[in-house]
Write an enzyme that holds these catalytic residues in place. Structure first.
Site, PDB file in Angstrom:
ATOM      1  N   GLU A   1       2.358  -9.537  -2.365  1.00 28.38           N
ATOM      2  CA  GLU A   1       2.895 -10.551  -3.293  1.00 28.38           C
ATOM      3  C   GLU A   1       4.031 -11.369  -2.674  1.00 28.38           C
ATOM      4  OE1 GLU A   1       1.587 -11.497  -5.964  1.00 28.38           O
ATOM      5  OE2 GLU A   1       0.895  -9.858  -7.231  1.00 28.38           O
TER       6      GLU A   1
ATOM      7  N   HIS B   1      -1.124  -9.216 -16.290  1.00 31.35           N
ATOM      8  CA  HIS B   1      -0.707  -8.647 -15.020  1.00 31.35           C
ATOM      9  C   HIS B   1       0.585  -7.830 -15.150  1.00 31.35           C
ATOM     10  CE1 HIS B   1       0.235  -9.555 -10.477  1.00 31.35           C
ATOM     11  NE2 HIS B   1       0.374  -8.283 -10.791  1.00 31.35           N
TER      12      HIS B   1
ATOM     13  N   GLY C   1       0.775  -1.242   0.000  1.00 29.32           N
ATOM     14  CA  GLY C   1       0.000   0.000   0.000  1.00 29.32           C
ATOM     15  C   GLY C   1       0.804   1.288   0.000  1.00 29.32           C
TER      16      GLY C   1
HETATM   17 ZN   LIG Z   1       1.331  -6.828  -9.705  1.00 32.32          ZN
END
Ligand SMILES: [Zn+2]
Length: 224
Positions: free
Chosen positions: A75, A157, A45
């Site tokens: 991730e 992505h 974030g």
């Molecule tokens: Zn990504």
């Protein structure tokens, strides 16, 4: 390199990713392996353009926070799977650079050998089947490709690149994006001239000379 210096380096690379347009808003993430049990990760974030060393989080091999007041990158599971499978990898960079991501959306691998730097550093770059970002499924989709490549295009992505250290991992993202840009433009021109096979062999030989014992990434496609 000391931990504090590594954190500063991660921030510096985050800034380069952001100013190069490789990530929008809070996208992308960078991790570094400190040991088998400790990893540094960018926080969730926060824009990669505005990182400070105290925002970098230390996690264990399961992604649980060991040190730091911020949430680890969402991730981190994908990065930890790569470290588990590749003992030679010291850093992982995930980004959404626009040209490589265009190939990701089109589901087109980057396996034309147009530029010597890209052949030398990356070889072929495969497209990894889509899975939702930040999930174990995305980490699992990468596994069959991990041993043979250092750069990956994630369907619809973005990109992942790996290296022995964080600068090398990041430079592979730069090389991948530059290669994607040139590949894209040559396809618009309607004409691509690949390097001849004997020139590719010379680049592979140079790689082996400079990296004794290492396997060239993307070598399977190159040796077809
Ligand atoms: Zn990504």
């Amino acid at each position: 390199m000391k931990e504090r210096e590594l954190k500063e380096l991660i921030c510096d690379i985050g800034k380069r990713m952001y100013t190069n347009g490789f990530v929008a808003a809070n996208d992308g993430n960078i991790t570094v392996r400190l040991s088998e049990k400790e990893y540094l990760t960018t926080p969730s974030g926060i824009s990669k353009g505005y990182l400070r060393p105290e925002m970098i989080v230390k996690v264990d091999g399961k992604g649980e926070t060991l040190e730091g007041g911020y949430e680890p990158s969402s991730e981190v599971k994908v990065h930890l799977k790569i470290y588990e499978q590749r003992g030679d990898v010291g850093a992982v960079v995930h980004a959404h650079p626009p040209y490589a991501t265009t190939f990701a959306v089109a589901h087109i691998p980057l396996d034309s050998y147009l530029l010597p730097e890209a052949v030398y550093a990356l070889g072929a770059v495969p497209v990894i089947p889509y899975a939702q970002p930040s999930t174990q499924e995305l980490a699992d989709e990468l596994v069959p490709y991990l041993q043979d490549y250092d750069a990956f295009i994630l369907e619809n992505h973005g990109t992942v690149t790996v290296g022995t250290d964080v600068i090398k991992a990041y430079y592979k993202t730069e090389t991948l994006e530059y290669n994607a840009k040139i590949t894209y433009m040559t396809r618009l021109l309607g004409r691509q001239n690949e390097l001849p096979r004997d020139e590719i062999d010379k680049l592979l030989a140079a790689f082996q000379k400079n990296n004794p014992g290492a396997t060239h990434p993307g070598y399977i496609k190159l040796n077809d």
